[in-house]
Every structure is written in structure tokens, then in C-alpha cells.
Write an enzyme that holds these catalytic residues in place. Structure first.
Site, PDB file in Angstrom:
ATOM      1  N   HIS A 241      42.132  29.722  43.076  1.00  0.00           N
ATOM      2  CA  HIS A 241      40.685  29.946  43.033  1.00  0.00           C
ATOM      3  C   HIS A 241      40.000  29.395  41.774  1.00  0.00           C
ATOM      4  O   HIS A 241      39.184  28.491  41.848  1.00  0.00           O
ATOM      5  CB  HIS A 241      40.387  31.459  43.105  1.00  0.00           C
ATOM      6  CG  HIS A 241      41.006  32.173  44.258  1.00  0.00           C
ATOM      7  ND1 HIS A 241      40.569  32.042  45.565  1.00  0.00           N
ATOM      8  CD2 HIS A 241      42.040  33.049  44.312  1.00  0.00           C
ATOM      9  CE1 HIS A 241      41.294  32.809  46.360  1.00  0.00           C
ATOM     10  NE2 HIS A 241      42.193  33.437  45.634  1.00  0.00           N
TER      11      HIS A 241
HETATM   12  O1  RIB Z   1      38.740  36.312  44.727  1.00  0.00           O
HETATM   13  C1  RIB Z   1      39.391  35.532  43.747  1.00  0.00           C
HETATM   14  C2  RIB Z   1      38.925  35.897  42.385  1.00  0.00           C
HETATM   15  O2  RIB Z   1      39.260  37.252  42.094  1.00  0.00           O
HETATM   16  C3  RIB Z   1      39.610  35.075  41.274  1.00  0.00           C
HETATM   17  O3  RIB Z   1      38.733  34.923  40.190  1.00  0.00           O
HETATM   18  C4  RIB Z   1      40.771  35.938  40.864  1.00  0.00           C
HETATM   19  O4  RIB Z   1      41.170  35.729  39.502  1.00  0.00           O
HETATM   20  C5  RIB Z   1      40.183  37.302  41.007  1.00  0.00           C
HETATM   21  O5  RIB Z   1      39.477  37.595  39.815  1.00  0.00           O
END
Ligand code: RIB
Ligand code: CA
Length: 311
Positions: A241
Site C-alpha cells: 500500500h
Molecule cells: O489500508 C492500508 C493502510 O493501513 C496502510 O497504510 C497500512 O500501513 C495501514 O496503515
């Protein structure tokens, strides 16, 4: 092609935050990191701060780290040890930090730094947006010092990863998201719609695995820990992500963006924390941001391997 710019990274490390931070530290020609602000999210702010300090040592960097907010604006804090482990950075055995955080609070740092900006600063958002919302509420004039928010968060057609409707960063503090979305600052958003296309599957990770360095080994160990949750939920690999935010600054052409008007649901029902986009072209004048719906995922992982090999 990237241009050189000043950035601030707001983060809740988190293994994918770690990839993003190390990618940013590996791009000194393009990115001047003015500071890293930590926030409660994946784990408590004490742990996310401890993790940011450990990652700074791993990178051999000297970026100021500022401890931020310990809970959302309104909701009770929800954390994600079930994904990231008790430390928030499970996988490698990283030593305790050799140095400590700055004495200034992250929100004060954001206000002071953005007010003093000699050129508009890009604010990179990798976790819940509590610090940013607090800064915008304390000092609305700071918008003049912000070039754009580049945010990992939200989901439009990909469903949620905390509830069926909501993505984690938004779900933890949706009221803060509302403050950011209505600030008037231009937004670039990396939602689950695009990060789910960037899963760390074997052929994409092979070059990273060949990095015989402390950074490479630590990141692979992080990946091997954090992927377990998503693989048991049907993914082929961990969706990487947060580094999409930094990759956008380095190679924006990796992404397919679409303008829209983005908002967040704040009611108390099952849609709490859902992000909603209006994509009608005649509404472009009302657009408050651009959302990534496509990525060249193979090139994304090549970029990571190329840059992380420089440590
Ligand atoms: O949904 C993904 C996000 O949530 C990313 O930033 C991961 O690190 C968590 O914080
Ligand atoms: Ca994060």
C-alpha cells in the site's frame, strides 16, 4: 519524470510504511524529507514512533522524527496488531533506536514548518490523518504552504479492509479525513483500488530478495510476516500500500489517475468511514482531487528494487 521537492511524511509504521520510508530515503536527488511525523494507527503512537526511529537507523538517515497524536479526533483508537504484529514492525529483529524523537509535537512541527515554507511542501500521508487534521484546525493558514496531499487511503470499488465499506487509514479517523478532504489542498489518493493491483507476488519480489544487504533482508523479513494475514484472506501476496505514495512522486507515469470529488461517510451505520467519489465530468470543477485506479505494478516493484539497492 520526478522533480526535486520538499516533503513531510506522516506515518504509522507498519511494514508497508517501512518500505515507503526507505524508498523516500533512497531518493535524495528528488526528495528532501523535512520531517517524519508519527501517528497512532497500525499500533499505538509510542510503537509507531519507536519503529520510525529504528527505521531511520536502518537507513542511516538523520531526518527529524516528531511524535504525533495518540488517538483519533472523535472515535476510539482501533489498531491492527492482527496484521502487523505486536510491535507493528514484526519480522526482522531490528535493534532499539540509537537516538530519540525531537521534543516538538508533530502537530506543532507541521504548523511551524508549513507556515515557514519557502516553497509549497508535499505532505505524504501513510496512516490515519489525525495529525494533519489537528494542524489544519489549529492553523488553517498552513494550506498556503502545502503543494498537495498524497494519501494512501480509502476505497471506492474495492471494498474495505476493516469493514466491508472502509479502508483502515480512513476508518481509524474518518473525522480527520473529512477535515483533510475539505481543506482545499489538492489531493492525490492511492486507494485500495490501486494498491490491491500491487501485490507482492513472487516474480515481483525476486529482485528484492537478491538484495544481500541489511535493508533488503529486513524488508523481506517484514514482507514474509505481514503477508500472512492477506494471504489467508485470498490475496496472492501483500498489497504494498504505502510505497505507492512515494512511487507517485518519483514516477507519476506509473499511475492512471481520475479527477473526482471525494468525501467520507461519517454516520454511525455500516458505511462509517466509506470514501465516496463523484466522477461526473461536468462536476470536474468541483473535483477536490485525483484518484489512482491503475498502476504498472511490475515497474513499481522494479523501482523499489532499484532504489533500495542503493543502501
Ligand atoms: O489500508 C492500508 C493502510 O493501513 C496502510 O497504510 C497500512 O500501513 C495501514 O496503515
Ligand atoms: Ca500505514
Amino acid at each position: 519524470m520526478a522533480v526535486s521537492r520538499q516533503i513531510i511524511i506522516d506515518t504509522d509504521p507498519g511494514q508497508d510504511d517501512a518500505f515507503a520510508l526507505l524508498l523516500a530515503w533512497a531518493a535524495p536527488e528528488e526528495l528532501e524529507i523535512l520531517g517524519i511525523t508519527t501517528v497512532a494507527g497500525n499500533v499505538t503512537v509510542d510503537k509507531t514512533t519507536h519503529n520510525a526511529l529504528r527505521l531511520r537507523d536502518l537507513a542511516g538517515a538523520a531526518t527529524p522524527i516528531l511524535r504525533g497524536c495518540s488517538r483519533p479526533l472523535v472515535n476510539e483508537l482501533v489498531t491492527a496488531e492482527y496484521v502487523h504484529g505486536d510491535s507493528g514492525l514484526d519480522g526482522p529483529d531490528l535493534p532499539d533506536p540509537r537516538s530519540s524523537v525531537e521534543s516538538m509535537h508533530a502537530v506543532d512541527f507541521l504548523v511551524q514548518t508549513l507556515r515557514a515554507a519557502t516553497e509549497p511542501i508535499t505532505v505524504c500521508v501513510l496512516g490515519p490523518m489525525t495529525n494533519l487534521a489537528m494542524a489544519l484546525i489549529m492553523a488553517p493558514d498552513i494550506v498556503a504552504g502545502i503543494d498537495q496531499f498524497v494519501i494512501m487511503g480509502g476505497s471506492f470499488r474495492a471494498g474495505g479492509n476493516v469493514t466491508p465499506a472502509a479502508e483502515f487509514n480512513v476508518f481509524v479517523d474518518p473525522h480527520a479525513v473529512h477535515v483533510v478532504l475539505t481543506s482545499g489542498v489538492p489531493l492525490v489518493v492511492m486507494p485500495l483500488d490501486v494498491t490491491h493491483q500491487a501485490q507482492a507476488v513472487p516474480h515481483r519480489v525476486s529482485s528484492l530478495r537478491e538484495l544481500d544487504t541489511p535493508v533488503g533482508k529486513a524488508l523481506i523479513e517484514m514482507l514474509e510476516f505481514v503477508e500472512r494475514h492477506d494471504i489467508t484472506h485470498g490475496f496472492e501476496g501483500f498489497p504494498l500500500h504505502d510505497p505507492t505514495v512515494i512511487a507517485y512522486l518519483l514516477e507519476p507515469e506509473l499511475f492512471e489517475l481520475r479527477p473526482g470529488r471525494i468525501s467520507v461517510v461519517l454516520d454511525s451505520g455500516p458505511d462509517h468511514g466509506r470514501t465516496v467519489g463523484s466522477w461526473r465530468s461536468d462536476d470536474d470543477t468541483a473535483a477536490n482531487g485525483e484518484v489512482a485506479f491503475g498502476i504498472d505494478a511490475d515497474r513499481y516493484f522494479e523501482l523499489l528494487a532499484e532504489r533500495l539497492a542503493t543502501f
